[in-house]
Design a protein around this motif. Structure first.
Motif, PDB file in Angstrom:
ATOM      1  N   ARG A   1       0.857  -1.087  -0.035  1.00 19.75           N
ATOM      2  CA  ARG A   1      -0.062  -0.181   0.049  1.00 19.75           C
ATOM      3  C   ARG A   1       0.954   1.384   0.028  1.00 19.75           C
ATOM      4  O   ARG A   1       1.991   1.164   0.197  1.00 19.75           O
ATOM      5  CB  ARG A   1      -1.040   0.134   0.942  1.00 19.75           C
ATOM      6  N   ARG A   2       0.081   2.338  -0.221  1.00 20.13           N
ATOM      7  CA  ARG A   2       1.000   3.445  -0.378  1.00 20.13           C
ATOM      8  C   ARG A   2       0.861   4.135   1.143  1.00 20.13           C
ATOM      9  O   ARG A   2       0.028   4.002   1.730  1.00 20.13           O
ATOM     10  CB  ARG A   2       0.364   4.532  -1.284  1.00 20.13           C
ATOM     11  N   ALA A   3       1.982   4.887   1.278  1.00 23.86           N
ATOM     12  CA  ALA A   3       2.225   5.556   2.390  1.00 23.86           C
ATOM     13  C   ALA A   3       2.712   6.987   2.302  1.00 23.86           C
ATOM     14  O   ALA A   3       2.876   7.454   1.035  1.00 23.86           O
ATOM     15  CB  ALA A   3       3.282   4.824   3.310  1.00 23.86           C
ATOM     16  N   PRO A   4       2.730   7.984   3.324  1.00 23.51           N
ATOM     17  CA  PRO A   4       3.171   9.302   3.089  1.00 23.51           C
ATOM     18  C   PRO A   4       4.510   9.271   2.644  1.00 23.51           C
ATOM     19  O   PRO A   4       5.298   8.480   2.838  1.00 23.51           O
ATOM     20  CB  PRO A   4       2.955   9.558   4.460  1.00 23.51           C
ATOM     21  N   LEU A   5       5.009  10.603   2.388  1.00 21.77           N
ATOM     22  CA  LEU A   5       6.027  10.910   1.785  1.00 21.77           C
ATOM     23  C   LEU A   5       6.638  10.224   0.441  1.00 21.77           C
ATOM     24  O   LEU A   5       7.936   9.983   0.298  1.00 21.77           O
ATOM     25  CB  LEU A   5       7.148  10.746   2.946  1.00 21.77           C
ATOM     26  N   GLY A   6       5.748   9.646  -0.313  1.00 12.37           N
ATOM     27  CA  GLY A   6       6.201   8.677  -1.382  1.00 12.37           C
ATOM     28  C   GLY A   6       6.500   7.446  -1.228  1.00 12.37           C
ATOM     29  O   GLY A   6       7.164   6.934  -1.931  1.00 12.37           O
ATOM     30  N   ALA A   7       6.536   6.980   0.126  1.00 10.00           N
ATOM     31  CA  ALA A   7       6.610   5.742   0.397  1.00 10.00           C
ATOM     32  C   ALA A   7       5.860   4.570   0.362  1.00 10.00           C
ATOM     33  O   ALA A   7       4.564   4.975  -0.286  1.00 10.00           O
ATOM     34  CB  ALA A   7       7.106   5.541   2.106  1.00 10.00           C
ATOM     35  N   ALA A   8       6.105   3.417   0.589  1.00 14.59           N
ATOM     36  CA  ALA A   8       5.124   2.334   0.565  1.00 14.59           C
ATOM     37  C   ALA A   8       5.409   1.319   1.606  1.00 14.59           C
ATOM     38  O   ALA A   8       6.394   1.208   1.984  1.00 14.59           O
ATOM     39  CB  ALA A   8       5.276   1.399  -0.876  1.00 14.59           C
ATOM     40  N   ILE A   9       4.309   0.544   1.809  1.00 13.86           N
ATOM     41  CA  ILE A   9       4.335  -0.239   2.974  1.00 13.86           C
ATOM     42  C   ILE A   9       3.910  -1.840   2.460  1.00 13.86           C
ATOM     43  O   ILE A   9       2.960  -1.869   1.729  1.00 13.86           O
ATOM     44  CB  ILE A   9       3.669   0.033   4.208  1.00 13.86           C
ATOM     45  N   VAL A  10       4.937  -2.616   2.694  1.00 12.83           N
ATOM     46  CA  VAL A  10       4.795  -4.088   2.012  1.00 12.83           C
ATOM     47  C   VAL A  10       4.560  -5.033   3.154  1.00 12.83           C
ATOM     48  O   VAL A  10       5.552  -5.078   4.193  1.00 12.83           O
ATOM     49  CB  VAL A  10       5.984  -4.351   1.117  1.00 12.83           C
ATOM     50  N   THR A  11       3.499  -5.691   2.991  1.00 12.55           N
ATOM     51  CA  THR A  11       3.456  -6.878   4.013  1.00 12.55           C
ATOM     52  C   THR A  11       3.770  -8.200   3.737  1.00 12.55           C
ATOM     53  O   THR A  11       3.438  -8.684   2.541  1.00 12.55           O
ATOM     54  CB  THR A  11       1.716  -6.794   4.531  1.00 12.55           C
ATOM     55  N   VAL A  12       4.406  -8.920   4.508  1.00 11.54           N
ATOM     56  CA  VAL A  12       5.084 -10.270   4.138  1.00 11.54           C
ATOM     57  C   VAL A  12       4.644 -10.933   5.232  1.00 11.54           C
ATOM     58  O   VAL A  12       4.819 -11.066   6.553  1.00 11.54           O
ATOM     59  CB  VAL A  12       6.400 -10.184   3.991  1.00 11.54           C
ATOM     60  N   ARG A  13       4.371 -12.411   5.001  1.00 10.19           N
ATOM     61  CA  ARG A  13       4.258 -13.568   5.786  1.00 10.19           C
ATOM     62  C   ARG A  13       5.960 -14.325   5.815  1.00 10.19           C
ATOM     63  O   ARG A  13       6.117 -14.505   4.643  1.00 10.19           O
ATOM     64  CB  ARG A  13       3.075 -14.414   5.352  1.00 10.19           C
ATOM     65  N   GLU A  14       6.610 -14.445   6.822  1.00  8.44           N
ATOM     66  CA  GLU A  14       7.635 -14.884   6.923  1.00  8.44           C
ATOM     67  C   GLU A  14       7.688 -16.391   7.615  1.00  8.44           C
ATOM     68  O   GLU A  14       6.890 -16.613   8.757  1.00  8.44           O
ATOM     69  CB  GLU A  14       8.548 -13.963   7.714  1.00  8.44           C
ATOM     70  N   ARG A  15       8.630 -17.133   7.395  1.00 11.32           N
ATOM     71  CA  ARG A  15       8.728 -18.361   8.081  1.00 11.32           C
ATOM     72  C   ARG A  15      10.108 -18.548   8.380  1.00 11.32           C
ATOM     73  O   ARG A  15      11.094 -18.388   7.571  1.00 11.32           O
ATOM     74  CB  ARG A  15       8.124 -19.700   7.164  1.00 11.32           C
TER      75      ARG A  15
ATOM     76  N   ARG B   1      12.032   5.541  -1.945  1.00 12.29           N
ATOM     77  CA  ARG B   1      13.136   5.931  -2.773  1.00 12.29           C
ATOM     78  C   ARG B   1      14.464   6.695  -2.237  1.00 12.29           C
ATOM     79  O   ARG B   1      13.992   7.848  -1.618  1.00 12.29           O
ATOM     80  CB  ARG B   1      12.834   6.665  -4.117  1.00 12.29           C
ATOM     81  N   VAL B   2      15.464   6.052  -2.163  1.00  9.69           N
ATOM     82  CA  VAL B   2      16.423   6.992  -1.661  1.00  9.69           C
ATOM     83  C   VAL B   2      17.663   7.107  -2.723  1.00  9.69           C
ATOM     84  O   VAL B   2      18.202   5.779  -3.245  1.00  9.69           O
ATOM     85  CB  VAL B   2      17.093   6.033  -0.404  1.00  9.69           C
ATOM     86  N   ASP B   3      18.009   8.038  -3.037  1.00 11.84           N
ATOM     87  CA  ASP B   3      18.928   8.326  -4.321  1.00 11.84           C
ATOM     88  C   ASP B   3      18.464   7.715  -5.522  1.00 11.84           C
ATOM     89  O   ASP B   3      18.967   7.062  -6.272  1.00 11.84           O
ATOM     90  CB  ASP B   3      20.497   7.748  -3.975  1.00 11.84           C
ATOM     91  N   ARG B   4      17.145   7.758  -5.574  1.00 10.18           N
ATOM     92  CA  ARG B   4      16.226   7.491  -6.859  1.00 10.18           C
ATOM     93  C   ARG B   4      15.962   6.061  -6.860  1.00 10.18           C
ATOM     94  O   ARG B   4      15.714   5.313  -7.999  1.00 10.18           O
ATOM     95  CB  ARG B   4      16.744   8.069  -8.137  1.00 10.18           C
ATOM     96  N   GLU B   5      16.431   5.120  -6.056  1.00 10.38           N
ATOM     97  CA  GLU B   5      16.178   3.894  -5.766  1.00 10.38           C
ATOM     98  C   GLU B   5      15.257   3.571  -4.680  1.00 10.38           C
ATOM     99  O   GLU B   5      15.577   3.674  -3.510  1.00 10.38           O
ATOM    100  CB  GLU B   5      17.583   3.053  -5.512  1.00 10.38           C
TER     101      GLU B   5
END
Length: 186
Positions: free
Chosen positions: A115-129, A150-154
């Protein structure tokens, strides 16, 4: 009419006014942020020890250099924070080599949401084992949210909340200055 005036008239007529241009489509969250997190987690998974590395029921000492690919996908300010915490003997959720040293190794993962987050960021939810480092193969399952920006365009992984969630207001307040184009308030 001279050539320069004619060229200028053609260029002005060819470019529609800004109000007529359609707004840019939002970036595909699966192409940038989710891919960054999946690459990061794959690097963590590949760097971790396996059952075959157990010696006398114990894991060999962990080498942080094995996690170089994961570190390249981590934001520079986050790496500085990891180093500061490590100097105080504290853990950071984006220091998987410390988990591996205590026999908690990422075994597999699955993307759940982005999902989108403030400041042009995104939040990714992951199930981990996680493999818990014993020869019987005991595992632990968890869900984590990763903050990516994005940090230094990456796209880079900025933070992780194991078992928790990121609040949009907290992201806007706590991470100003971590991302491209956003400066911290002074």
């Amino acid at each position: 009419m001279d050539a320069q005036t004619l060229l200028l008239a053609v260029l002005v007529a060819a470019a529609p006014p800004r109000a007529d241009r359609a707004p840019a489509a939002p970036e595909n969250l699966l192409a940038g942020p989710a891919r960054c997190v999946l690459r990061y987690l794959d690097a963590v998974r590949l760097a971790g020890p396996r059952v075959a590395t157990l010696r006398n029921g114990r894991l060999p000492p962990q080498d942080e250099r094995a996690y170089a690919a994961a570190r390249r996908l981590t934001a520079a300010r986050t790496l500085e924070e990891i180093d500061r915490r490590a100097a105080r003997g504290e853990d950071h959720p984006l220091a998987p080599w410390r988990d591996a040293a205590r026999a908690r190794v990422l075994e597999s993962f699955q993307l759940v949401a982005a999902r989108r987050a403030p400041l042009g960021a995104a939040i990714v939810t992951v199930r981990e084992r996680y493999w818990l480092g014993d020869p019987t193969g005991s595992v632990e399952q968890a869900s984590s949210e990763y903050l990516v920006a994005r940090v230094d365009r990456e796209w880079k992984v900025v933070d992780r909340r194991p078992g928790g969630t990121f609040d949009d207001a907290a992201v806007a307040a706590q991470y100003a200055g971590f991302f491209d184009g956003v400066r911290p308030a002074r």
